[in-house]
Scaffold this motif. Sequence first.
Motif, short mmCIF file in Angstrom:
data_model
loop_
_atom_site.label_atom_id
_atom_site.label_comp_id
_atom_site.label_asym_id
_atom_site.label_seq_id
_atom_site.Cartn_x
_atom_site.Cartn_y
_atom_site.Cartn_z
N GLY A 217 0.80 -1.23 0.00
CA GLY A 217 0.00 0.00 0.00
C GLY A 217 0.83 1.27 0.00
O GLY A 217 0.36 2.32 0.44
N GLN A 219 2.24 4.69 -0.30
CA GLN A 219 1.43 5.86 -0.66
C GLN A 219 1.79 6.41 -2.04
O GLN A 219 0.91 6.71 -2.86
CB GLN A 219 1.60 6.95 0.40
N SER A 222 0.81 4.01 -4.81
CA SER A 222 -0.65 3.99 -4.91
C SER A 222 -1.16 5.17 -5.72
O SER A 222 -2.04 5.02 -6.58
CB SER A 222 -1.27 4.03 -3.50
N GLU A 258 -2.48 -4.75 -4.22
CA GLU A 258 -2.02 -3.64 -3.38
C GLU A 258 -2.17 -2.29 -4.08
O GLU A 258 -2.32 -1.26 -3.43
CB GLU A 258 -0.56 -3.84 -2.98
N PHE A 259 -2.11 -2.30 -5.42
CA PHE A 259 -2.20 -1.06 -6.18
C PHE A 259 -3.20 -1.20 -7.32
O PHE A 259 -3.60 -2.31 -7.68
CB PHE A 259 -0.81 -0.69 -6.74
N ASN A 260 -3.59 -0.10 -7.88
CA ASN A 260 -4.57 -0.08 -8.95
C ASN A 260 -4.10 -0.94 -10.14
O ASN A 260 -2.97 -0.79 -10.62
CB ASN A 260 -4.80 1.37 -9.41
#
Length: 341
Positions: A217, A219, A222, A258-260
């Motif tokens: 995650g 920042q 992300s 965890e990410f798009n």
Amino acid sequence: MNSYKNVKLIILGLAMLVLAACGDESVDGGSYELSAATNSQQTSAYVYTAALADILQNDEESEYDIDLEVLPYSGGIGNAELVQNGEADIGIMFNMSSNWAYNGIVAYEEEYPDIRGLVGGMNEYFIGVIASTDFLEKNNINSLKDIADNEIAVNLYANEPGTLAEYNTKLTLEAYGMSYDMIEEFGGSIEFTSNDVIQTAFQDGNADLHIMALGRGHQVISEISTMTDITLMDIEDEYHDFFTDIGYDSGTKFPAGEFNNQDYEVNIPSFYVTYIVNADMDDEIAYHLAKTVNENKEAMAQSHAAMNDFVPEQAGYSARNGNIPLHPGAEEFYEEIGAVD
């Protein structure tokens, strides 16, 4: 006259007893001002160490009154020197960088023999290889090896020299037979800069590649992934021995989701965050600090989800602490709860 001398001796003896008792009190309870060197305020280590400071300060049942100042520097490389020299009482490190510092290898030109493990394995990080998907598709790249073999020009954005993220960059290139000089020889470029510049460079289409210390995650990643199509690249098994030989872990995978648009696992080496202290720290304080962290996982995880990785039952394990000596006070606590190997 003799009687007067005797009275003076009695008074002197009583004064010495009082001073000795006060000295004992400073170890067994009392007030302490400590400092913890972490990383920038955007990092998980800074956030959950700030939570630890609140826990220590508001623990009404403790015999210790500890005011912990959380410093937003110097990261998992520079903190070894701060703790070694007494400029910080606690330092955030990583298991392998603690080992490097203690032994004076890889990122260090000298040994730091006075650092000791306090808490190991607080949260897991990975070597993250982040690439622009357009760049990969345009150049038919499936592996970093393709960049090396075909001498492909790549715009590499890296964190500032001296940070663990930058060492991850340098070491990953080395594992694939590359260097900064070679990137430039291929017609590419390297920019050492901050996370906000890296984020903007990906969003503007100027960055092709970024190698970093990647947490779940993260920042910055992300935010990049919501604006730009990026790919988290594997580091293939054949290169993992290079990393395990210098203290990284292998066998765990960065999880999907965890990410798009990241609906796949990623095969990359990992490592753990640790707390270190100086060998001179009082045993009872080290015991208390280790105990407080281990008994407050949930409270620290509420401040940052990264602490959900923490396994208190393994906090004293050698590998989780970089195979450096534990502080005797911390070791005493871990022996009591069976958290040593």
